[in-house]
Design an enzyme around this catalytic site. Structure first.
Site, PDB file in Angstrom:
ATOM      1  N   SER A 412       0.649  -1.384   0.032  1.00 60.46           N
ATOM      2  CA  SER A 412       0.055  -0.079   0.021  1.00 60.46           C
ATOM      3  C   SER A 412       0.746   1.219   0.034  1.00 60.46           C
ATOM      4  CB  SER A 412      -0.903   0.012   1.167  1.00 60.46           C
ATOM      5  OG  SER A 412      -0.166  -0.059   2.195  1.00 60.46           O
ATOM      6  N   GLU A 445      -6.140  -0.057  -6.941  1.00 54.19           N
ATOM      7  CA  GLU A 445      -5.268   0.846  -7.312  1.00 54.19           C
ATOM      8  C   GLU A 445      -4.082   0.116  -8.122  1.00 54.19           C
ATOM      9  OE1 GLU A 445      -4.235   4.882  -5.134  1.00 54.19           O
ATOM     10  OE2 GLU A 445      -4.009   3.134  -3.952  1.00 54.19           O
ATOM     11  N   ASN A 483      -4.203   6.640  -0.055  1.00 56.52           N
ATOM     12  CA  ASN A 483      -3.857   6.716   1.217  1.00 56.52           C
ATOM     13  C   ASN A 483      -2.971   7.954   1.455  1.00 56.52           C
ATOM     14  OD1 ASN A 483      -4.806   4.356   1.990  1.00 56.52           O
ATOM     15  ND2 ASN A 483      -2.773   3.117   1.972  1.00 56.52           N
TER      16      ASN A 483
END
Ligand code: CAA
Length: 679
Positions: A412, A445, A483
């Site tokens: 991530s 993503e 994020n």
């Protein structure tokens, strides 16, 4: 360009064909074509009846691209009224979909026949508008106010069988050819000597509705939660109230006024922006649409934890076999049993049959041997977020994976280029960042490394759709789009806590803005042990030291009772107080809701502008889609960048400066030039 509407006559029946790819939207040329066809049907004495149908599908309704500008005449309602007013029977032959204006067109016809697989619906509410071409007046007259409102407030299409049961269609075509059956119906009706059934003059159903005095109160209360924040649902209810209480023409006037108000609203503009943005994300300017893709018939997943298991389920759900690898037998068993429990829970809710559960489970094979991934077309790593571990995994994968296999990391925030450098095939490596729970969240993503090949990117975009996710392309940076964007939101929410705004005030301001939950509740839900924040904010760390990990363990900022009702936790308040003392902050800074909203959102916009300027995101719409699908950002605001455009960029620049933030260069430039993110 060929005519989008053609009319042919055979045996006294006109067949009017709408042919306006890709979805037979009722744009200006189609409306002109339908108007001319209706005039010809009326005038031509050779024509005794007509069938209206569409090539490939009936129609997906109004052309949404026309919204926001003056819509050239004839209007949808003029055309539909003209068709309904014909003195010769007109049959709508509905195949695949009749949505929005398409369903309104069908209702303006005198008879409707549909294929058994067709779906009919009124999705306008999802665009912040209403069926504004007589639809709110005709639908209750056909199927009753309650069923009409169910359809128009949910926006969900119904099956042809349900439409038949409700009286929205008159007949199903069965397995036989739709056109042949529609022509047969038209022939029957042209020889049938009784007045044509016009939806606008039916009143049996609404007479019943008029007698039900509690009807609208009941509907408002049933939908109160879903309607919160939205303009369209209340407007739809008001139109249906008008349909039940007023003559057709007067109801139409109410509909026109409500529709005009909605069309001009920020919500409608935001929602149609979202409609197109969702369909843009898979398009990458330098990866042509015809780029060849690799066939993905088998997938490997490394790691059977929460993410690995969720990722594996995505592929099993669409029938792609998955091999899931773990290091230890207990971890593998635990991972597999979580998957089994997940499927069984879904089956218990009636959403899967036992046979489907069995088929999906049989698509997942657990193993302790990395070598078992040798046959996989795609391998996704979902192990601990440490570059050392990624190095071990990817160098091993480089030896094991077959030539041409796509190698993906679910990281991530780690650098995909660095990870690709552990292999001798960096062009086959990319990031596929799933959101937790990975089997549920609709966003993927797709992270493009410096050397990721076009074929690998095109493959990922296609595969994403195949597993029901919306892909958004991101370049490499810490946190990618989602994020990175939301980090300032969560950091500033905690900073506000330390400065003295209460957690309930912060959460309430954001739920009033439209989020399903505020940032502090969100942290508790995500788990305080899975988030890390830079700088002096150490609230979550301190809470984790006390074994408070959020909703899943001992509560977090809030304590939770057995019905998950939250109250601010004395332990968390003590931690906040302690941090205040250590940092020498008085903690008496209360904020009004408006100040909480701008204080949390302006920095997000700023980060979004920076992300766009650096080329991490391709388009501002991609950032909006990422926030909506990845962080449940309220879609009726259009997402952060669309909201910023509507809110005013100069206002945001000023606000950021007052807050002591430096506005991003792109934001400053657009504000100065009077530009917008959406161009
Ligand atoms: N207007 C303009 N363009 C439309 C459109 C519409 N109503 N519906 C779809 N499109 C475009 C999409 O933008 C897409 O374009 P690109 O290929 O350039 O990206 C293309 O058609 C194909 O669409 P999808 O990718 O969505 O195709 P799909 O097969 O997955 O889905 C669909 C087809 C179910 C029809 C879906 O497109 C859809 O739900 N469309 C919107 C339907 C809708 O909301 N209709 C109501 C309009 S409002 C109205 O009718 C009000 C009124 O009172 C008159």
């Amino acid at each position: 360009m060929q005519d989008p509407v053609t009319l042919t006559v055979k045996n006294g029946i006109a067949t009017v064909l709408i042919d306006n790819p890709p979805v037979n939207a009722l744009g200006h040329q189609v409306r002109v074509g339908l108007r001319d066809a209706a005039a010809r049907i009326g005038d031509d004495t050779q024509i005794r009846a007509a069938v209206i149908m569409g090539r490939s599908r009936f129609s997906a309704g109004a052309d949404i691209r026309e919204f926001g500008s003056d819509i050239a005449g004839p209007s949808h309602s003029e055309v539909f009224n003209q068709i309904e007013g014909l003195m010769k029977p007109v049959v709508a032959a509905i195949d695949v979909t009749a949505l929005g204006g398409g369903a309104e067109l069908a209702m303006a016809c005198h008879y409707r026949i549909a294929t058994p697989t067709a779906r009919i619906g009124f999705p306008e509410v999802k665009l912040g508008i209403l069926p504004g071409a007589g639809g709110t007046q005709r639908l209750p007259r056909l199927i009753g106010a309650e069923a009409a409102l169910d359809m128009m407030l949910s926006g969900k299409p119904i099956t042809a069988a349900k439409a038949l049961e409700l009286g929205l269609v008159d007949k199903l075509s069965g397995d036989a050819d739709l056109l042949a059956q529609a022509l047969r119906l038209a022939t029957e009706m042209m020889n049938f000597d009784s007045p044509l059934p016009r939806s606008s003059t039916r009143d049996a159903r609404i007479k019943e509705d008029r007698a039900d005095k509690e009807l609208f109160a009941r509907i408002r209360s049933r939908n109160a939660r879903a309607m919160r924040h939205l303009l369209a649902p209340e407007a739809i209810i008001r139109c249906v109230e008008a349909a039940v209480t007023l003559p057709f023409e007067e109801g139409v006037r109410v509909e026109k006024a409500e529709s005009g108000r909605l069309m001009a609203s920020d919500q409608a503009k935001a929602l149609s922006h979202v409609f197109f943005a969702m369909r843009q994300t898979a398009k990458i300017p330098d990866v042509p649409a015809h780029t060849p893709v690799k066939p993905i018939n088998s997938v490997g997943v490394i790691g059977a934890g929460t993410m690995g298991g969720g990722i594996a389920m995505n592929f099993a759900n669409v029938g792609i076999p998955v091999t899931m690898v773990e290091v230890k037998a207990e971890a593998l068993d635990r991972g597999l049993s979580v998957i089994i429990r997940n499927y069984e829970n879904t089956a218990a809710k009636g959403k899967l049959t036992q046979e489907q559960v069995d088929r999906r489970l049989s698509a997942i094979t657990g193993t302790l041997a990395m070598d078992d991934l040798a046959h996989c077309d795609l391998i996704i790593e979902a192990v601990f977020e440490s570059m050392e571990i990624k190095e071990q995994v990817f160098s091993q994968l480089d030896r094991i994976a077959k030539p041409g296999a796509v190698l993906a990391s679910n990281t991530s925030f780690l650098d995909i280029d660095h990870i690709a450098g552990f292999t001798k095939r960096p062009d086959d490596v990319l990031g596929l960042h799933f959101f937790s729970p990975a089997n549920v969240m609709p966003l993927l993503e797709v992270v493009r490394g410096e050397q990721t090949s076009n074929t690998v990117l095109a493959t990922a975009m296609k595969l994403s759709r195949q597993i029901g996710k919306t892909p958004v392309l991101a370049r490499v940076c810490d946190g990618f789009i989602a994020n990175r964007l939301m980090l300032p939101y969560l950091v500033n929410a905690q900073e506000m806590l330390v400065e003295g705004t209460s957690m309930e005030e912060i959460d309430a301001a954001m739920t009033d803005y439209g989020f399903a939950m505020g940032p502090i509740s969100l942290l508790d839900l995500v788990g305080l042990d899975v988030v890390t924040f830079p700088g002096e904010i150490k609230l979550t760390e301190e809470l984790v030291k006390q074994e408070r990990r959020g909703q899943k363990l001992n509560g977090g900022f809030y304590d939770y009772d057995d019905r998950r009702r939250a109250t601010p936790s004395p332990a968390a308040l003590a931690v906040i107080d302690d941090v205040r003392q250590r940092r020498g902050i008085r903690g008496d800074r209360r904020r009004q809701p408006e100040e909480i909203v701008t204080g949390l959102l302006y920095p997000v916009i700023n980060e979004g502008a920076q992300t766009l300027d650096e080329g991490i995101a391709l388009r501002s719409g991609d950032i909006d889609v990422t926030a909506i699908l990845g962080y449940n950002w309220p879609d009726f605001t259009g997402g952060p960048m669309c909201w910023a455009d509507q809110h005013g960029l100069a206002r945001i620049v000023d606000g950021l400066k007052k807050m002591g933030h430096t506005p991003a260069p792109l934001l400053t430039r657009l504000a100065r030039e009077g530009g917008s993110f959406s161009g």
